[in-house]
Design a protein around this motif. Structure first.
Motif, PDB file in Angstrom:
ATOM      1  N   GLN A  41       0.812  -1.219   0.000  1.00 25.28           N
ATOM      2  CA  GLN A  41       0.000   0.000   0.000  1.00 25.28           C
ATOM      3  C   GLN A  41       0.846   1.270   0.000  1.00 25.28           C
ATOM      4  OE1 GLN A  41      -2.937  -0.486  -0.725  1.00 25.28           O
ATOM      5  NE2 GLN A  41      -3.073  -2.661  -0.229  1.00 25.28           N
ATOM      6  N   LYS A  42       2.172   1.118   0.000  1.00 28.42           N
ATOM      7  CA  LYS A  42       3.094   2.268  -0.026  1.00 28.42           C
ATOM      8  C   LYS A  42       2.765   3.255   1.094  1.00 28.42           C
ATOM      9  CE  LYS A  42       3.662   1.832  -5.035  1.00 28.42           C
ATOM     10  NZ  LYS A  42       3.532   2.498  -6.354  1.00 28.42           N
ATOM     11  N   ALA A  43       2.540   2.702   2.273  1.00 27.84           N
ATOM     12  CA  ALA A  43       2.150   3.510   3.426  1.00 27.84           C
ATOM     13  C   ALA A  43       3.368   4.160   4.079  1.00 27.84           C
ATOM     14  CB  ALA A  43       1.416   2.633   4.438  1.00 27.84           C
ATOM     15  N   TYR A  44       3.090   5.039   5.037  1.00 27.74           N
ATOM     16  CA  TYR A  44       4.125   5.628   5.883  1.00 27.74           C
ATOM     17  C   TYR A  44       3.825   5.279   7.338  1.00 27.74           C
ATOM     18  CZ  TYR A  44       4.158   9.052   1.956  1.00 27.74           C
ATOM     19  OH  TYR A  44       4.159   9.674   0.739  1.00 27.74           O
ATOM     20  N   ILE A  45       4.872   5.089   8.124  1.00 23.31           N
ATOM     21  CA  ILE A  45       4.764   5.175   9.578  1.00 23.31           C
ATOM     22  C   ILE A  45       5.457   6.469   9.975  1.00 23.31           C
ATOM     23  CG2 ILE A  45       5.612   4.254  11.767  1.00 23.31           C
ATOM     24  CD1 ILE A  45       5.157   1.478  10.750  1.00 23.31           C
ATOM     25  N   ALA A  46       4.796   7.264  10.796  1.00 20.24           N
ATOM     26  CA  ALA A  46       5.385   8.547  11.183  1.00 20.24           C
ATOM     27  C   ALA A  46       5.033   8.859  12.626  1.00 20.24           C
ATOM     28  CB  ALA A  46       4.887   9.661  10.262  1.00 20.24           C
ATOM     29  N   GLY A  47       5.854   9.711  13.235  1.00 18.29           N
ATOM     30  CA  GLY A  47       5.560  10.167  14.588  1.00 18.29           C
ATOM     31  C   GLY A  47       6.264   9.367  15.662  1.00 18.29           C
ATOM     32  N   GLY A  48       5.506   9.034  16.719  1.00 20.10           N
ATOM     33  CA  GLY A  48       6.079   8.451  17.924  1.00 20.10           C
ATOM     34  C   GLY A  48       6.813   7.144  17.722  1.00 20.10           C
ATOM     35  N   THR A  49       6.350   6.315  16.784  1.00 20.83           N
ATOM     36  CA  THR A  49       7.039   5.045  16.526  1.00 20.83           C
ATOM     37  C   THR A  49       8.477   5.291  16.105  1.00 20.83           C
ATOM     38  OG1 THR A  49       4.967   4.024  15.808  1.00 20.83           O
ATOM     39  CG2 THR A  49       7.006   2.923  15.167  1.00 20.83           C
ATOM     40  N   ILE A  50       8.673   6.239  15.210  1.00 16.18           N
ATOM     41  CA  ILE A  50      10.014   6.527  14.702  1.00 16.18           C
ATOM     42  C   ILE A  50      10.867   7.164  15.801  1.00 16.18           C
ATOM     43  CG2 ILE A  50      11.323   7.649  12.870  1.00 16.18           C
ATOM     44  CD1 ILE A  50       9.306   5.442  11.980  1.00 16.18           C
TER      45      ILE A  50
END
Length: 393
Positions: free
Chosen positions: A25-34
């Motif tokens: 799905q070519k998604a992003y993970i962003a924010g607190g996880t990173i």
């Protein structure tokens, strides 16, 4: 810098199945996880962002179909679900062409980190590493929800971050710039306050005019509410379409075939559902079926093609192939990897006349007749399902 260690750590936390789904799905993970990955802290939850609405819808269907997980919350901004032991929040109030665009909605530079599953690379704000190392908060005045940013200051202080008085004043002044004229707008800006019943918080008497002063008085007594300490109730949706109706704003392509109604997904696969969405584009069923190709893995012997299930049944060119019993079974192009015989023997391509199409059942196309078109070279079909190997930390 490639940040191989951090990438492997992220992939190990997510697991191979979820990583592959996010790549598709070519998604992003962003924010607190990173932030947690780079600061060597435990990951509490995952915030997913998407390039477009259809990618989000596809992912929701994938997770909903493949699990019995509870949906914890569904709001106008995000869908919160539990997959295995992970809480995943899928953001749907905006979509983003680039990872950097996500940062424009964030409040503090210490959370302006992302991982792009299309490029399989981290994207970091220029001050992300420095401000996390210094444990200081620097505010982005263009953030969408500064009231939530004000509340998050305490959360960051509990984690050892500090904010200067001038920086805190910038947050407060950004809140003062908001023009909130009704309860719906206020709910938007209060989104994310865990455990609080927003409807009761902003509840007004019939005919009572909206006033922030009245809301402030109500907040003074909110801690006395009997449900103040209760966690939000988990919600079970019996139909994934109920979720998509809330999230999907654009028109849905719908096709009616032999008394079955299907949604045509971004991958050009059929998904059956009972209730038609409010916003849809109806596609002619006959034209759709006869424009498609379908696929089946078979055994090739001496230039002839035989069923794996029934080694005596031959698929022949130049004539209609009909089943010995009730149905022949095929896969759609981007679902051949779900075949029971995936990568066994060779793959043939067929067309199914509309009158011979029966239905789609789960991931199988059922038909009572087909014409064989060609044998698909392995180097061609493997690209349809190709997913890069996932390194394990």
């Amino acid at each position: 810098m490639d940040y191989i260690f951090e990438k492997n750590k992220l992939y190990n936390y997510l697991g191979t199945s979820l990583v592959n789904t996010l790549k598709q799905q070519k998604a992003y993970i962003a924010g607190g996880t990173i932030t947690s990955i780079f600061s060597n802290n435990p990951v509490n939850d995952i915030d997913l962002y998407f390039r477009d609405e259809e990618s989000l819808a596809e992912l929701i269907e994938e997770i909903y179909d493949d699990s019995n997980d509870w949906v914890n919350a569904l709001t106008s901004k995000a869908l919160l679900v539990r997959v295995d032991d992970k809480e995943i929040q899928m953001i749907h109030f905006k979509y983003f062409e680039r990872a950097e665009d996500i940062f424009n909605t964030f409040d503090y530079t210490v959370c302006m980190g992302a991982f792009d599953f299309e490029t399989e690379q981290f994207v970091l704000h220029e001050d992300f590493l420095k401000h996390n190392a210094q444990r200081i908060l620097k505010f982005n005045k263009n953030t969408d929800f500064p009231i939530v940013s004000l509340l998050r200051v305490q959360k960051y202080k509990d984690k050892g971050y500090n904010i200067s008085k001038p920086e805190f004043l910038r947050v407060a002044l950004s809140c003062m710039e908001l023009c909130i004229t009704n309860t719906d707008e206020l709910k938007q800006h209060l989104g994310g306050m865990y455990g609080i019943n927003y409807d009761k918080l902003v509840e007004l008497e019939e005919g009572e005019a909206f006033s922030l002063s009245k809301i402030i008085d109500k907040i003074a007594n909110i801690a006395m509410s009997e449900d103040y300490f209760e966690k939000p109730k988990e919600i079970k949706y019996d139909d994934v379409e109920d979720i998509l109706d809330v999230i999907v704003k654009g028109p849905v392509r719908v096709v009616n075939i032999k008394e079955h109604t299907y949604r045509i997904t971004k991958k050009n696969t059929l998904r059956e559902f009972e209730n038609e969405p409010n916003n849809m584009i109806e596609i002619d069923g006959k034209q759709y079926i006869e424009s498609q190709k379908y696929y089946k893995f078979v055994e090739k012997r001496d230039g002839q093609y035989f069923s794996h299930y029934d080694s005596k049944y031959e698929y022949k060119f130049g004539e209609i192939n009909v089943p010995k019993n009730e149905h022949l079974y095929f896969s759609e192009k981007l679902e051949i990897d779900k075949s029971n015989y995936f990568n066994k023997g060779v793959l043939i391509e067929v067309v199914i006349p509309y009158d011979n199409f029966t239905k789609k059942d789960s991931d199988k196309i059922l038909a009572n007749g087909c014409y064989v078109v060609r044998e698909i070279p392995k180097e061609e079909y493997i690209k349809w399902t190709e997913v890069k190997a996932v390194p394990i930390f």
